[in-house]
Design an enzyme around this catalytic site. Structure first.
Site, PDB file in Angstrom:
ATOM      1  N   ASP A   1       6.762  11.749  34.856  1.00 16.23           N
ATOM      2  CA  ASP A   1       6.773  10.455  34.191  1.00 16.23           C
ATOM      3  C   ASP A   1       6.453  10.719  32.712  1.00 16.23           C
ATOM      4  OD1 ASP A   1       6.869   7.798  33.521  1.00 16.23           O
ATOM      5  OD2 ASP A   1       5.663   7.119  35.206  1.00 16.23           O
TER       6      ASP A   1
HETATM    7  C1  BGC Z   1       7.235   4.543  33.525  1.00 18.21           C
HETATM    8  C2  BGC Z   1       8.520   5.067  34.160  1.00 18.21           C
HETATM    9  C3  BGC Z   1       9.634   5.018  33.152  1.00 18.21           C
HETATM   10  C4  BGC Z   1       9.223   5.811  31.921  1.00 18.21           C
HETATM   11  C5  BGC Z   1      10.281   5.826  30.838  1.00 18.21           C
HETATM   12  C6  BGC Z   1       6.923   5.227  32.225  1.00 18.21           C
HETATM   13  O1  BGC Z   1       5.858   4.645  31.582  1.00 18.21           O
HETATM   14  O2  BGC Z   1       6.157   4.682  34.432  1.00 18.21           O
HETATM   15  O3  BGC Z   1       8.848   4.329  35.306  1.00 18.21           O
HETATM   16  O4  BGC Z   1      10.819   5.495  33.713  1.00 18.21           O
HETATM   17  O5  BGC Z   1       8.045   5.251  31.378  1.00 18.21           O
HETATM   18  O6  BGC Z   1      10.394   4.576  30.258  1.00 18.21           O
END
Ligand code: BGC
Length: 829
Positions: free
Chosen positions: A233
């Site tokens: 993530d």
């Molecule tokens: C989220 C993800 C997301 C990523 C990119 C993160 O903060 O938890 O689900 O895909 O950001 O935006």
């Protein structure tokens, strides 16, 4: 499918030879993103740039603003509420089509964490509380995407079922609960849909942060034979060696000089012998395999172009198919021919709330609000907002917001370097600004010192307007050249980036305007004064227009309702209430919406309440209104779908994918203690918990009415006893259920089958979903539906792994978890 899967089975040698062509530096460079949304190209490996995008409510693409629009599909919970795998697979194909249109190779979706509790901030972004329903819907979503050549990223692996302290929390989940609940959707999607990518979550599980967790290798690679990629993530990769030794392949975002722990540090660790180069090669191989699958490698055939789709038609049908008619006292469907005036009331009637907040945000090309949809259906509509449903002031919008040159609604942004030089400008269509990947065309974040946002605010009526700003850092606001605000807005200590993005600090100043008066507004922002400047710049020019007090607005709405034939009250939440980055602290509807419903229903007994929220909210008046329609965040076609369902052109197709609580009693907590969140309820989330405690929810899991009625007439189990070790029976147990449409209209019924084990030696839920199927039938028609219950539905996790307790299971069929008129038994060994 075969063409897409080719590199998986026979491309290994080719991919390995491409890896072998690269130096250590080249290989390590590939393991961190090139920027927020892309991987590095590597010509020596024949690799072009691979682009990633959020998901799951659409394909946002590489920019985060209204100029780059995306089809906005209903929220994930809505998709699961259809209980319709074919429809969800079609939505997957639609998203693939969108991805290709926007140059996106991999979607950062679906989110298959579970609805452990409705307090979870990203509840709307997840499918269901039930692992099996989540798995079925998730497999369909991923198949739709990947058979069209666009990668899915199944997220967040694992234990990211709530948001509080998500970056650091250690989630304690016992092995059986992990296996029987939380891992189930990931396993099904990896094994059945062959997911190309999985995202490791921010949190830890049982002592190890997920980007370093042994679960990545032990479960994904070794047990499930996963050959895809694991990405972190965003900023979840935190160490050089432990993360490299774990089965984490890609640290996002990049570049490594700004984000993430790999880059040169990882190359050094390999040179010093602290990390085996074979591990690096495997990570690169997985990146190349993903690239091959999406058509980003030379000499590998590109996947077929996704088929064309009727986007508005698909989205309208999907939304209607997700609406759950939870209660209907003979009010719906409304008869178009005899319908008089319709009062349309409520804060969410006028502004379509089509999606939840955080990274799930996309910018639809248009949205149809309930008010617009009902008007477009040709109804005689009288509107009253009733009360303010939002807790924060929204962005300035049309008709009040006008570009300085009068060319339409929007604003002009001008970018200045530290020497004060004007380096570029943007013409924008709204007043919400988010730059994540540098400032797009004008430069890297460190090169821009100051922004100026200019617009005109034109008063439609005389009164006090609240002008304001939301964001972080130093802001100065001028109205007709006079400074009205000069302030540095600071981040709440410990705030999550998602929270900063969705609910940054806000300041407002009152400005009194005459009707028709136009004010020139300039907002100045010192970019580097924001503590988030390196990550992105987020700000909003806010505007609250004059309105009555809640007492006045409620009284006006009641009067409109009393004079109308029927009242439709649209209540709900907003993307700022339900969002990534924080959990909800209350399940009540914001503001005085409960009071609004009660008073409207008292004034007009023909009141239907439309609940426009991504996740359950408390509905203390539910028994006192004629009809309750739960509509989730319905995507861009929300209002049209609502008109279709209210007027009976389409059946409300949804069944609850999550238990709708009557109160907050007994719901699992999202609040860690000393950095630890214990899933102490174990297997007993959702209906499993209600059953165990003997509590009744407001509406049970699986519940939802159509516009016809059904009788459940017979159930038979095909073959008994079943020997699940025998390959002939290993597919599972086939159950046939006979249902009849006893009502006056054609309809669709979701036949649900739950397993239970009376007299088990093992502690179990009272029942669990074992299968489901939808049937369509004309009035009077009898339909036989066959549901195959897989072996896993009878197994539990024990010290010996998946275990079958031989003996007799009950299989009960019906229209919801609380209405199961038919039961058969099956003896398994
Ligand atoms: C989220 C993800 C997301 C990523 C990119 C993160 O903060 O938890 O689900 O895909 O950001 O935006």
């Amino acid at each position: 499918m075969d063409g897409v899967m080719t590199p998986l089975t026979d491309g290994g040698a080719d991919l390995r030879s491409r890896v072998a062509r690269l130096s250590l530096e080249q290989k390590v460079r590939l393991l961190t993103g090139a920027d927020s949304w892309a991987l590095y190209p590597e010509p020596d490996a024949g690799l072009r740039r691979v682009v990633l995008s959020d998901g799951p409510a659409g394909v946002r693409g590489e920019t985060w603003d209204e100029r780059d629009t995306s089809a906005n599909v209903p929220s994930a919970t809505a998709l699961a509420a259809t209980w319709d795998c074919e429809r969800v697979e079609a939505i997957g194909r639609l998203l693939a089509h969108e991805a290709r249109r926007k140059g996106v190779d991999v979607l950062l979706a679906p989110t298959v964490n579970l609805h452990r509790t409705p307090f979870g901030g990203r509840h709307f972004e997840c499918f269901s509380e039930d692992p099996m329903l989540t798995a079925r819907i998730g497999v369909a979503y991923v198949r739709g995407l990947q058979t069209s050549g666009v990668g899915a990223t199944v997220k967040h692996f694992i234990g990211n079922d709530s948001e509080t302290e998500r970056m650091t929390v250690d989630v304690r989940i016992d092995e059986r609960t992990l296996r029987e609940l939380y891992l189930v959707p990931f396993e099904a999607i990896v094994r059945e849909a062959g997911a190309w990518s999985v995202m490791a979550s921010y949190n830890g599980v049982n002592g190890a942060t997920m980007t370093e967790s042994p679960l990545l290798r032990d479960i994904l690679h070794d047990e499930w034979g996963y050959d895809g990629l694991v990405m972190s993530d965003w900023t979840a990769a935190r160490s050089t060696e432990p993360a490299a030794r774990a089965a984490l392949d890609l640290a996002m975002p990049g570049p490594a000089s700004r984000f993430g722990p790999w880059g040169d540090a990882l190359a050094e660790a390999v040179q010093d012998g602290r990390v085996d180069e074979a591990l690096i090669d495997d990570k690169v191989l997985r990146i190349l395999r993903l690239a091959a699958r999406v058509g980003a490698l030379t000499e590998v055939p590109a996947p077929p172009a996704p088929a064309a789709v009727d986007i508005p038609g698909e989205l309208r049908a999907a939304a209607a198919g997700s609406f759950v008619l939870a209660r209907n006292n003979d009010l719906l469907p409304l008869s178009r021919s005899s319908l008089g005036r319709m009062a349309v009331i409520g804060p969410n009637a006028e502004v379509a709330r089509t999606l939840g907040g955080g990274s799930a945000t996309v910018f639809p090309p248009y949205t149809v609000s309930p008010l617009e949809g009902l008007r477009a259906a040709g109804l005689d509509v009288a509107f009253a907002p009733g009360t303010l449903g939002h807790l924060r002031t929204s962005a300035a919008r049309a008709p009040w917001l006008v570009r300085p040159d009068g060319s339409g609604s929007g604003a002009e942004v001008r970018f200045f370097s530290s020497s004060g030089e004007l380096v570029g400008s943007e013409q924008r269509d709204g007043a919400v600004f988010r730059w994540m990947n540098g400032f797009d065309s004008v430069g890297a974040p460190e090169e821009i010192a100051r922004l100026e946002i200019s617009c005109v605010i034109r008063a439609t009526e005389a009164g006090v307007y609240q002008f304001g700003v939301s964001g972080l850092g130093q802001f100065r606001l001028l109205a007709d050249g006079a400074e009205v605000l000069d302030e540095t807005l600071a981040v709440r200590e410990g705030a999550d980036p998602g929270e900063i993005l969705m609910v940054p600090p806000q300041r407002l100043v009152p400005v009194e305007l005459a009707a028709g008066q136009a004010v020139t507004v300039r907002l100045e922002h010192d970019v580097q004064s924001s503590p988030m400047a390196g990550f992105g710049t987020f700000l909003q020019l806010s505007l609250e227009v004059p309105h009555g007090t809640d007492d006045e607005e409620i009284a006006a709405a009641v009067e409109v309702a009393a004079r109308s034939d029927v009242a439709v009250v649209v209540v709900g939440t907003t993307a700022e209430v339900e969002s990534e980055g924080f959990d909800r602290t209350s399940l009540a509807l914001p503001g005085r919406q409960d009071e609004l419903v009660r008073r409207v229903a008292a004034a007009n007994p023909r009141t239907v309440v439309v609940v426009n929220s991504g996740a359950p909210v408390l509905l203390p008046w539910a028994d006192d209104v004629a009809a309750v329609l739960l509509t989730w965040f319905g995507g861009q076609e929300f209002g049209d779908a609502l008109a279709d369902v209210l007027l009976g052109y389409t059946e409300p197709g949804g069944r609850l994918p999550t238990t709708w609580p009557a109160s907050t009693e007994g719901l699992p907590s999202t609040q860690p203690a000393d950095g630890v969140l214990s899933y102490s309820e174990g297997l007993f989330i959702g209906y499993r918990g209600y059953d165990r405690d003997g509590r009744a929810p407001l509406f049970p899991f699986g519940h939802g009415r159509g516009y016809t009625t059904w009788s459940y007439d017979a159930i038979t189990v095909d073959c008994a006893p079943v020997d699940l070790a025998d390959p002939a029976d290993a597919q599972g147990v086939a159950v046939c259920i006979e249902v009849r449409n006893t009502g006056p209209r054609p309809g669709r019924e979701v036949v649900q089958l739950y397993a239970s084990r009376p007299d088990s030696a093992v502690e179990r839920p009272a029942k669990w979903l074992a299968g489901f199927a939808a049937v369509d039938a004309d009035p009077g028609e009898t339909v036989n539906v066959r549901i195959l219950v897989p072996e896993r539905a009878f197994q539990h996790w024990s010290d010996r792994g998946w275990t079958l307790e031989a003996g007799t299971f009950a299989l009960s069929a019906g229209s919801s978890s609380a209405s199961l008129p038919l039961t058969a038994s099956v003896t398994v060994k």
